[in-house]
Design a protein around this motif. Structure first.
Motif, mmCIF file in Angstrom:
data_model
loop_
_atom_site.group_PDB
_atom_site.id
_atom_site.type_symbol
_atom_site.label_atom_id
_atom_site.label_comp_id
_atom_site.label_asym_id
_atom_site.label_seq_id
_atom_site.Cartn_x
_atom_site.Cartn_y
_atom_site.Cartn_z
ATOM 1 N N GLU A 82 78.240 61.838 46.239
ATOM 2 C CA GLU A 82 77.007 61.209 46.977
ATOM 3 C C GLU A 82 77.851 60.662 48.454
ATOM 4 O O GLU A 82 77.075 61.166 49.477
ATOM 5 N N SER A 83 78.895 60.327 48.568
ATOM 6 C CA SER A 83 79.434 59.926 49.715
ATOM 7 C C SER A 83 80.042 61.039 50.585
ATOM 8 O O SER A 83 79.510 61.029 51.691
ATOM 9 N N LEU A 84 80.575 62.168 49.982
ATOM 10 C CA LEU A 84 80.725 63.398 50.867
ATOM 11 C C LEU A 84 79.395 63.737 51.235
ATOM 12 O O LEU A 84 79.274 64.205 52.492
ATOM 13 N N ALA A 85 78.281 63.835 50.665
ATOM 14 C CA ALA A 85 76.904 64.442 51.073
ATOM 15 C C ALA A 85 76.626 63.495 52.095
ATOM 16 O O ALA A 85 76.041 64.190 53.228
ATOM 17 N N LYS A 86 76.454 62.334 51.968
ATOM 18 C CA LYS A 86 75.812 61.296 53.249
ATOM 19 C C LYS A 86 76.654 61.722 54.440
ATOM 20 O O LYS A 86 76.100 61.892 55.515
ATOM 21 N N GLU A 87 78.283 61.560 54.301
ATOM 22 C CA GLU A 87 78.860 61.900 55.504
ATOM 23 C C GLU A 87 78.739 63.269 56.028
ATOM 24 O O GLU A 87 78.645 63.478 57.207
ATOM 25 N N ASP A 121 90.064 62.137 52.129
ATOM 26 C CA ASP A 121 91.402 61.281 51.917
ATOM 27 C C ASP A 121 90.934 59.770 51.556
ATOM 28 O O ASP A 121 91.511 59.080 51.095
ATOM 29 N N LYS A 122 89.826 59.221 52.337
ATOM 30 C CA LYS A 122 89.288 57.839 51.795
ATOM 31 C C LYS A 122 88.975 57.793 50.291
ATOM 32 O O LYS A 122 89.534 56.814 49.768
#
Length: 235
Positions: A82-87, A121-122
């Motif tokens: 979800e973080s990847l999608a948001k970014e 990376d994060k």
């Protein structure tokens, strides 16, 4: 007169030790507690992340278009996917609106790739929390126990030298103390070594899955005509 029977239990050896022995014993106990705490936290966290990640991926790829997919992304992502999608959505919106810095000099694919790579990376830094603790405990616990062993043998030699006799009743305490510290050091280190190897392998597999998700997400975002409502679900 009956001979006095010495208590040769585990704690009796620790009680007979001096300040250094007791300090090493406390250090090993703290190491063990930290090790098992990290193991249990990482174990349950891995289960939760796996379940939530699979559910999000299934819902995300089942979406008919980017607008429906963007609605699945919350303001505070609960999974790495979800973080990847948001970014990715936010990066697409920024590129569409025009980027006034050196990041926007390349193509859309290059910009999205850069953003997703930084996000990966994060995420990797986050999922590797605790691995260093296990590695440190696995590497140092045997030496802490070994130091306790050397200290116990030293006490045994001092006892022999001061009494002039090497009978079992004189050296049983220091030698038992030494053996206990050796065993305790190994008992702390072995689970830490095994857990460290397991975590490293699990993190490698997880990053492989996230790389695949990021690659597929990049392909979708790069070829799809995006609007502001599609690109930034949390604007």
């Amino acid at each position: 007169m009956e001979p006095v029977v010495q208590n040769l239990g585990f704690m009796s050896f620790i009680d007979q030790g001096d300040f250094v022995t007791k300090a090493l014993f406390v250090i090993l106990i703290v190491m063990s507690v930290l090790s098992w705490l990290v193991i249990f936290l990482k174990f349950f966290q891995g289960i939760v992340d796996k379940i939530k990640g699979k559910k999000f991926c299934a819902d995300f790829w089942a979406a008919k278009n980017l607008t429906d997919a963007a609605k699945l992304v919350s303001a505070k992502p609960h999974t790495a996917q979800e973080s990847l999608a948001k970014e990715g959505f936010q990066a697409l919106q920024k590129y569409q609106s025009g980027i006034s810095n050196i990041q926007g000099n390349g193509t859309r694919e290059e910009y999205l790739t850069s953003v997703l790579r930084v996000t990966l990376d994060k995420i990797q830094l986050t999922i590797e929390n605790g691995v260093t603790i296990l590695a440190t405990i696995a590497a140092t616990a045997p030496f802490v126990g070994l130091f306790g062993t050397v200290w116990g043998i030293y006490h045994a030699l001092i006892e022999i030298g001061s009494t002039g006799a090497g009978t079992i009743d004189k050296v049983a305490g220091p030698v038992g103390e030494a053996l206990i510290m050796t065993g305790l050091g190994l008992a702390v280190a072995i689970p830490a070594v095994m857990a460290h190897s397991w975590l490293v392998r699990r993190n490698r597999l997880q990053m492989g899955y996230l790389d695949s998700f990021a690659f597929e997400l990049l392909a979708v975002l790069d070829r799809a005509p995006a609007t502001k409502s599609q690109a930034n679900p949390n604007a």
